[in-house]
Design an enzyme around this catalytic site. Structure first.
Site, PDB file in Angstrom:
ATOM      1  N   GLU A   1       0.874  -1.172   0.000  1.00  0.00           N
ATOM      2  CA  GLU A   1       0.000   0.000   0.000  1.00  0.00           C
ATOM      3  C   GLU A   1       0.906   1.215   0.000  1.00  0.00           C
ATOM      4  OE1 GLU A   1      -3.086   0.248  -0.489  1.00  0.00           O
ATOM      5  OE2 GLU A   1      -3.624  -1.868  -0.360  1.00  0.00           O
TER       6      GLU A   1
ATOM      7  N   CYS B   1      -2.625   8.709   3.412  1.00  0.00           N
ATOM      8  CA  CYS B   1      -2.524   8.373   1.990  1.00  0.00           C
ATOM      9  C   CYS B   1      -3.842   8.609   1.276  1.00  0.00           C
ATOM     10  CB  CYS B   1      -2.043   6.941   1.801  1.00  0.00           C
ATOM     11  SG  CYS B   1      -3.070   5.707   2.610  1.00  0.00           S
TER      12      CYS B   1
END
Length: 468
Positions: free
Chosen positions: A236, A270
């Site tokens: 990720e 993020c």
């Protein structure tokens, strides 16, 4: 942080005169010790029943609940997230452990019809074995838990390498695991520098899978290395997330949600909104609403319960985001700007700018700080095309009351998580988490999707009429 050869002193990002603690780095050889402990523990753990595993996860959830205040206080001091947000993050960890605890007594496979008579055929999940987990500093409690909880309920052991400036929190979590009687060696914390301990875990350790959250640069190396070793991997990485505001949106209500998605945690998510794309007819009204909302944004030390956002996490973050901020004020036109906190700490005032070119670094690069670029669009089709103008594809949202245009956005936006009338951040733990393009690898975290990564499928066939 002040760093020596094998030690690091950690200072509170909100109050730089306050020392939170000291870290002593382990050499890369510690990975070998963790590896042995993990393999031994995993053999015993894998044969326990699902209910036995579940009970341990429920006990961990209870221990986190009992120590929630101290976990949140330590994490907030260590990396600067406002205490109210950090308390919410700790509660998410509780929910995650309970969610995955329940998986211990749920079905873990399927029966499959056979083309032959008298044959029982079925498939079920089996553990990978030992998995490596490398976690970032921005969610020091939740991200490790959403990796560790599904890993252990699937029967695996874990070697956990946290980011350097979330290690004190990681150590506290290990104390919680111990109190909950998690078997020794099942989760192994390794403390060290990424280029040494993290590299050794990735390159040399006898692991069967690796889950990584962090930068795109490092994540790409993780993918390359694991693929060459035939190790299952999950990465990720970055995001450059857009929120689209169409002309029929309620701009006052929308402005509040936009700033929450962009500025909470000082933009260090993020999934944070860093680009707002606005249908031209709504631009002036939205700018006015954003200015009004920005006036209510309270920057303060992380221990202030009224803080909307606190400092960024480190000197490195402060320097990087400050550079982007100077660039934004030099090359763009300021739409709104928040107040600056004047005490010593890593505080960066939030900023919204417009008149930035789509080739500009502020449009292309992940800033990971409280800076927003405002951009006009002719209509929903142009807005979606602009939203897709990025190497990333993590999260995106649209604000509209037009069902047709909402569905156009949902179908044509190239992001792993798309949302209507919601901020780009804040995806729920029971839903798959992950992105497209350079944001993520081929698997998803959280929800049921996590179980697929931390296990592999084994197919069984039994001819029960044999010998008759």
């Amino acid at each position: 942080m002040k760093e020596g050869n094998d030690q690091k002193e950690i200072f509170n990002p909100s109050h730089l005169e306050q020392t939170v603690g000291k870290l002593s780095f382990s050499p890369k050889e510690v990975i070998g010790e963790a590896e042995k402990a993990a393999h031994a523990a995993q053999k015993e753990w894998a044969v326990k029943t699902g209910q036995q595993k579940s009970q341990i996860l429920y006990k961990i959830a209870d221990e986190i609940t009992d120590h929630a205040e101290e976990i949140a206080a330590l994490a907030s001091k260590e990396m600067g997230k406002p205490i109210t947000e950090m308390k919410g993050e700790v509660q998410r960890a509780v929910q995650l452990f309970k969610y995955y605890a329940a998986e211990g007594v749920r079905p873990d496979g399927d029966t499959i019809p056979s083309s032959a008579p008298d044959v029982l055929q079925y498939a079920k999940r089996v553990p990978l074995g030992v998995v490596g987990v490398i976690t970032p500093w921005n969610f020091p409690v939740a991200i490790p838990v959403w990796k560790i909880a599904p890993a252990i309920i699937c029967g695996n052991a874990v070697i956990w390498k946290p980011a350097e400036n979330s290690t004190l929190t990681a150590f506290k979590m290990m104390e919680i695991f111990k109190k909950a009687e998690l078997p020794d060696g099942l989760v192994n914390l390794v403390i060290g520098k990424g280029r040494e301990v993290g590299q050794q875990l990735m390159d040399k350790a006898a692991i069967n899978g690796l889950s990584f959250t962090g930068s795109t640069e490092v994540g790409s190396k993780v993918a390359e290395t694991c693929a060459s070793r035939n190790i299952k991997f999950q990465t990720e990485m970055g995001g450059k997330n857009s929120a689209i505001v169409l002309k029929d949106a309620d701009v006052e209500k929308t402005a509040s949600v936009l700033l929450s998605g962009a500025l909470r945690s000082a933009g260090q998510k993020c999934t944070a909104t860093s680009r707002i794309i606005v249908e031209k007819e709504a631009m002036e009204d939205l700018k006015e609403a954003l200015r009004a909302e920005m006036a209510n944004i309270h920057m303060a030390p992380a221990d202030d319960t009224k803080a909307y956002l606190g400092p960024v996490a480190s000197q490195e973050q402060y320097d990087k985001v400050s550079d982007y901020r100077r660039m934004a004020k030099k090359d763009g036109k300021v739409v709104a700007e928040g107040d600056q906190w004047n005490e010593e700490g890593y505080y960066i005032s939030p900023l919204i700018v417009e008149d930035i070119d789509t080739n500009h670094a502020l449009w292309k690069e992940e800033v990971f700080g409280p800076i927003i670029v405002l951009m006009p669009a002719q209509d929903v089709k142009e807005a979606v095309a602009m939203c897709n103008d990025t190497v990333f594809g993590l999260s995106a949202s649209v604000f509209t009351n037009n069902l047709s245009e909402a569905h156009y956005f949902l179908d044509y936006t190239k992001a792993g998580m798309v949302r209507v009338n919601q901020e780009t951040a804040g995806v729920e733990y029971q839903s798959p988490f992950g992105g497209m393009k350079a944001s993520s690898s081929h698997t998803r975290e959280q929800g049921q999707a996590a179980l697929d990564f931390y296990s592999e499928t084994k197919t069984y066939a039994i001819n029960y009429a044999w010998g008759q």
